[in-house]
Motif scaffolding. Sequence first.
Motif, PDB file in Angstrom:
ATOM      1  N   ASP A 113       5.987  -2.303 -23.345  1.00 45.66           N
ATOM      2  CA  ASP A 113       6.512  -1.067 -22.725  1.00 45.66           C
ATOM      3  C   ASP A 113       7.907  -0.953 -23.478  1.00 45.66           C
ATOM      4  OD1 ASP A 113       4.451  -0.515 -21.278  1.00 45.66           O
ATOM      5  OD2 ASP A 113       5.447  -1.072 -19.479  1.00 45.66           O
ATOM      6  N   ASN A 137      10.034   3.239 -14.763  1.00 47.91           N
ATOM      7  CA  ASN A 137       9.753   2.433 -14.017  1.00 47.91           C
ATOM      8  C   ASN A 137       8.729   2.703 -12.757  1.00 47.91           C
ATOM      9  OD1 ASN A 137      10.397  -0.078 -15.711  1.00 47.91           O
ATOM     10  ND2 ASN A 137      12.341  -0.234 -14.433  1.00 47.91           N
ATOM     11  N   GLY A 189       7.288   5.948 -13.195  1.00 44.33           N
ATOM     12  CA  GLY A 189       6.459   7.001 -13.446  1.00 44.33           C
ATOM     13  C   GLY A 189       6.648   8.392 -13.670  1.00 44.33           C
ATOM     14  N   ARG A 221       5.129   5.549 -18.190  1.00 45.53           N
ATOM     15  CA  ARG A 221       5.631   4.176 -17.776  1.00 45.53           C
ATOM     16  C   ARG A 221       5.670   3.456 -19.068  1.00 45.53           C
ATOM     17  NH1 ARG A 221       5.577   3.053 -12.368  1.00 45.53           N
ATOM     18  NH2 ARG A 221       4.428   4.392 -11.128  1.00 45.53           N
TER      19      ARG A 221
END
Length: 280
Positions: free
Chosen positions: A73, A86, A88, A92
């Motif tokens: 990520d 974090n 959404g 994400r």
Amino acid sequence: MASFILIASRRITLGILSSLLNVLTNLGVVVWDLGLTLFNLLAPLRPANCVVPEGHPGAGGRWPEYIAPKEGDSRSACPALNAMANHGILPRSGRNISFREMNTAIRSTYNYSPTFCFFVPNYMAGLLGKSYWNDTLDLEDISVHNGIEHDASLTREDTYIEPDQGKPCERLITELLASGTGPGGDITPADLSRAQGKRRVEAMKTNGQFTLSTFHKLFGSTNASNLLATFDGKVDDLRPFLLEERIPEGWQSRIRYSKGLTITSFQSTILRVELGIAEK
């Protein structure tokens, strides 16, 4: 030779047109921002429990599930953007985010003005050589050194020490949260000034490549002032936000202006923090 001259001439012309467009865009933002500032003076404040508009993540203090970032990520030096990923609110993964999508998400989540929410992503786009209207970015892209990211951050080690600016520095954040002298240990403008002065001195001593221009000093004070504007310096809310990059359940932005916090009205807080800094 004639072909070379023609190409060079076209590039110069495009450069001039691009610079002129940027000037006109910024002038338009200034005028728009002044108008919103005046409107906020006359309009009622949003109710404290209804800052996030209905239909948006966080309405009524109900935030989407928090999931810590996974390997692969993308995260940035900005806790506010990371927190949205974090939860959404932004993708994400932190990848392939359009600048326009970022504008809308910042506005609904933190209640910054339309001008603020346009200016910052538009500045990011220009910094990265991208189009605000058509392009995307990964969150890590904005951590380019001495762009938006800068030395002497209150929440990150300098890139000289920690190249991955997506990682919050627990040591720095814990020190910051413990420095509050307000009611209940909350953070005040004077606390932020002291913390930044101390951090700059520390960074100058430990960072062999330390740089901090006047622009980035003001940018650092802008970032610090967000903790006052958005969180009112409340350490109970700032602790999960800065350490975990998580929005506390039930929380809503302390910015209650009808049209959000404008660039104009934010300047007084920024200058108060910056002018209170003693680098010694």
